[in-house]
Design a protein around this motif. Structure first.
Motif, mmCIF file in Angstrom:
data_model
loop_
_atom_site.group_PDB
_atom_site.id
_atom_site.type_symbol
_atom_site.label_atom_id
_atom_site.label_comp_id
_atom_site.label_asym_id
_atom_site.label_seq_id
_atom_site.Cartn_x
_atom_site.Cartn_y
_atom_site.Cartn_z
ATOM 1 N N ALA A 173 0.828 -1.211 0.000
ATOM 2 C CA ALA A 173 0.000 0.000 0.000
ATOM 3 C C ALA A 173 0.860 1.258 0.000
ATOM 4 O O ALA A 173 0.542 2.244 -0.684
ATOM 5 C CB ALA A 173 -0.929 -0.004 1.209
ATOM 6 N N ILE A 174 1.956 1.217 0.728
ATOM 7 C CA ILE A 174 2.861 2.373 0.773
ATOM 8 C C ILE A 174 3.513 2.581 -0.586
ATOM 9 O O ILE A 174 3.583 3.708 -1.101
ATOM 10 C CB ILE A 174 3.921 2.177 1.867
ATOM 11 N N ALA A 175 3.991 1.504 -1.194
ATOM 12 C CA ALA A 175 4.615 1.609 -2.517
ATOM 13 C C ALA A 175 3.624 2.140 -3.549
ATOM 14 O O ALA A 175 3.974 2.969 -4.397
ATOM 15 C CB ALA A 175 5.162 0.256 -2.945
ATOM 16 N N HIS A 176 2.392 1.676 -3.482
ATOM 17 C CA HIS A 176 1.362 2.142 -4.415
ATOM 18 C C HIS A 176 1.120 3.643 -4.242
ATOM 19 O O HIS A 176 0.984 4.388 -5.226
ATOM 20 C CB HIS A 176 0.066 1.365 -4.191
ATOM 21 N N ALA A 177 1.086 4.109 -2.993
ATOM 22 C CA ALA A 177 0.866 5.530 -2.733
ATOM 23 C C ALA A 177 2.046 6.375 -3.214
ATOM 24 O O ALA A 177 1.858 7.486 -3.725
ATOM 25 C CB ALA A 177 0.630 5.747 -1.241
ATOM 26 N N ILE A 178 3.246 5.858 -3.058
ATOM 27 C CA ILE A 178 4.433 6.569 -3.541
ATOM 28 C C ILE A 178 4.381 6.736 -5.054
ATOM 29 O O ILE A 178 4.618 7.822 -5.597
ATOM 30 C CB ILE A 178 5.721 5.827 -3.113
ATOM 31 N N VAL A 179 4.068 5.653 -5.743
ATOM 32 C CA VAL A 179 4.008 5.695 -7.215
ATOM 33 C C VAL A 179 2.906 6.641 -7.685
ATOM 34 O O VAL A 179 3.078 7.384 -8.660
ATOM 35 C CB VAL A 179 3.822 4.275 -7.773
ATOM 36 N N ALA A 180 1.775 6.634 -6.995
ATOM 37 C CA ALA A 180 0.675 7.532 -7.369
ATOM 38 C C ALA A 180 1.081 8.986 -7.190
ATOM 39 O O ALA A 180 0.786 9.835 -8.043
ATOM 40 C CB ALA A 180 -0.557 7.209 -6.537
ATOM 41 N N ARG A 181 1.781 9.303 -6.078
ATOM 42 C CA ARG A 181 2.183 10.692 -5.831
ATOM 43 C C ARG A 181 3.242 11.147 -6.840
ATOM 44 O O ARG A 181 3.186 12.270 -7.340
ATOM 45 C CB ARG A 181 2.715 10.832 -4.408
ATOM 46 N N ARG A 182 4.219 10.279 -7.126
ATOM 47 C CA ARG A 182 5.292 10.696 -8.031
ATOM 48 C C ARG A 182 4.800 10.882 -9.457
ATOM 49 O O ARG A 182 5.459 11.549 -10.269
ATOM 50 C CB ARG A 182 6.449 9.705 -7.981
ATOM 51 N N ALA A 183 3.661 10.289 -9.795
ATOM 52 C CA ALA A 183 3.075 10.496 -11.118
ATOM 53 C C ALA A 183 2.609 11.940 -11.283
ATOM 54 O O ALA A 183 2.524 12.456 -12.410
ATOM 55 C CB ALA A 183 1.910 9.540 -11.339
ATOM 56 N N GLU A 184 2.322 12.606 -10.173
ATOM 57 C CA GLU A 184 1.899 13.999 -10.200
ATOM 58 C C GLU A 184 3.104 14.933 -10.214
ATOM 59 O O GLU A 184 3.141 15.897 -10.968
ATOM 60 C CB GLU A 184 1.021 14.298 -8.987
ATOM 61 N N GLU A 185 4.089 14.632 -9.368
ATOM 62 C CA GLU A 185 5.327 15.406 -9.321
ATOM 63 C C GLU A 185 6.372 14.604 -8.546
ATOM 64 O O GLU A 185 6.027 13.775 -7.698
ATOM 65 C CB GLU A 185 5.107 16.762 -8.643
ATOM 66 N N PRO A 186 7.650 14.814 -8.836
ATOM 67 C CA PRO A 186 8.699 14.065 -8.135
ATOM 68 C C PRO A 186 8.665 14.296 -6.622
ATOM 69 O O PRO A 186 8.335 15.387 -6.158
ATOM 70 C CB PRO A 186 9.998 14.617 -8.746
ATOM 71 N N ILE A 187 9.000 13.252 -5.876
ATOM 72 C CA ILE A 187 9.088 13.340 -4.414
ATOM 73 C C ILE A 187 10.528 13.677 -4.060
ATOM 74 O O ILE A 187 11.436 12.864 -4.289
ATOM 75 C CB ILE A 187 8.669 12.004 -3.767
ATOM 76 N N THR A 188 10.762 14.850 -3.523
ATOM 77 C CA THR A 188 12.134 15.315 -3.289
ATOM 78 C C THR A 188 12.441 15.672 -1.841
ATOM 79 O O THR A 188 13.595 15.941 -1.508
ATOM 80 C CB THR A 188 12.438 16.554 -4.157
ATOM 81 N N ARG A 189 11.442 15.673 -0.958
ATOM 82 C CA ARG A 189 11.640 16.108 0.424
ATOM 83 C C ARG A 189 11.256 15.001 1.399
ATOM 84 O O ARG A 189 10.357 14.202 1.136
ATOM 85 C CB ARG A 189 10.799 17.354 0.725
ATOM 86 N N THR A 190 11.960 14.967 2.530
ATOM 87 C CA THR A 190 11.646 13.972 3.550
ATOM 88 C C THR A 190 10.231 14.148 4.083
ATOM 89 O O THR A 190 9.529 13.179 4.364
ATOM 90 C CB THR A 190 12.645 14.055 4.713
ATOM 91 N N GLY A 191 9.816 15.406 4.227
ATOM 92 C CA GLY A 191 8.475 15.673 4.725
ATOM 93 C C GLY A 191 7.396 15.136 3.808
ATOM 94 O O GLY A 191 6.362 14.635 4.270
ATOM 95 N N GLU A 192 7.634 15.209 2.502
ATOM 96 C CA GLU A 192 6.666 14.681 1.534
ATOM 97 C C GLU A 192 6.509 13.173 1.702
ATOM 98 O O GLU A 192 5.387 12.655 1.744
ATOM 99 C CB GLU A 192 7.132 14.984 0.113
#
Length: 343
Positions: A173-192
């Motif tokens: 579930a975590i991996a799926h959420a990561i992939v969904a978010r990065r499709a919108e914009e790259p994940i570059t911050r620890t807080g994100e």
């Protein structure tokens, strides 16, 4: 060195906020004496190195893959002239480093695993989810960052890493959420990243552990290949230690401790018959290369945990080298996960 690798260096210069974990227990295990030679494979801010140098007129070869540790070494080198040598490198390569320094054998090796207090406290290093910073997580200064991983790895691979190295039950579930978010914009911050994980897992107000703890651990272990480094470092120490030399290892989570436990068990006593974890040792022909100094791992005292809460998960295992030849390194028997770092 999740909870420590640092030192109160006010006498020799440097910050006093970095507290070495189980310092007295580690020094007692290593038994420093005048004229002896030691390796501090995970120097950090020099807590163990300083403890050894203060306990006896010995010498220390200090190693750390983080170039930033050099600033702490300078203080100790001036305070203990001619007795400390600092080298930027991996402790898994301590045999090669020692050879370059003209050292054939040593009387003790200290390893304090994980992330140092300095790395956790510096938001720009990207190790901490409690402080927003670049999603980096590199212990050294080269190679891929955690941001590179979360933005490029396939969802299946991310899930495998988080499940295996983070022991996270909801890794998919975590991996799926990561992939969904990065499709919108790259994940570059620890807080994100911490926010993504928290939204998947939720968070109880009375739970002291952040829900992203396991995911951050997994990415850090994978990125820095820390479990492979540990296995190779233990083997290197086995080769370098002189008879009666001592190895002290401080771990901070179950994956590290399991490897250290199996390493010492495989080299100090016959494996239980039929064990699927440890190889057979040839019965009476087996020559143990270590004598265990503590059958069970030592834990920090309540007083230490109160003063340094990061020490709460620390475990110390230690052994004394015999005169038997070193054993071959078997990664599978030690339980090192087979997850390769992409090129």
């Amino acid at each position: 060195m999740m909870a420590g690798r640092g030192a109160g260096l006010t006498a020799a210069g440097g910050p006093a906020r970095h507290i070495p974990v189980m310092l007295s227990e580690v020094i007692e295990a290593l038994e420093p004496r005048d004229g002896k030679h030691f390796i501090d494979g995970t120097f950090g801010a020099g807590g163990y190195s300083r403890g050894l140098l203060e306990a006896a007129h010995c010498s220390v070869l200090a190693i750390d893959r983080d170039p930033g540790a050099a600033r702490y070494a300078e203080s100790l080198e001036s305070y203990f002239p001619g007795r400390l040598k600092f080298v930027v490198g991996r402790y898994a390569e301590m045999r090669e480093i020692a050879e370059r320094e003209g050292i054939a054998a040593v009387d003790g090796v200290a390893l304090d695993l994980g992330v140092s207090s300095m790395q956790l406290d510096e938001a720009e290093r990207g190790f901490s989810f409690s402080q927003d910073g670049p999603l980096d997580m590199r212990m050294g200064a080269e190679g891929l960052t955690a941001s590179d991983l979360v933005n490029a790895l396939p969802e299946r691979d991310l899930a495998a890493i988080i499940a295996t190295l983070g022991e996270e039950k909801r890794a998919r579930a975590i991996a799926h959420a990561i992939v969904a978010r990065r499709a919108e914009e790259p994940i570059t911050r620890t807080g994100e990243l911490a926010d993504i994980v928290a939204r998947v897992l939720g968070r109880k107000h009375d739970d002291p552990k952040h829900p992203a703890t396991r995911t951050f651990q997994a990415l850090r272990l994978y990125l820095n290949q820390e479990l492979l480094e540990l296995a190779r470092g233990l083997s290197a120490a086995e080769h370098l230690l002189a008879p009666n030399g001592r190895l002290a290892v401080v771990t901070f989570h179950s994956l590290e401790d399991r490897i250290a436990k199996r390493f010492f068990a495989a080299r100090s006593m016959p494996a239980p018959k039929g064990s699927r974890h440890l190889p057979e040792k040839g019965g009476s022909n087996f020559l143990p290369s270590f004598r265990l100094l503590n059958r069970r791992p030592l834990s920090p005292s309540k007083d230490e945990i109160r003063l340094n809460p990061r020490a709460r998960s620390a475990r110390l295992r230690a052994g004394e080298r015999t005169d038997a030849p070193p054993h071959a390194l078997d990664l599978a028997s030690l339980g090192v996960p087979r997850i390769a770092l992409p090129a």
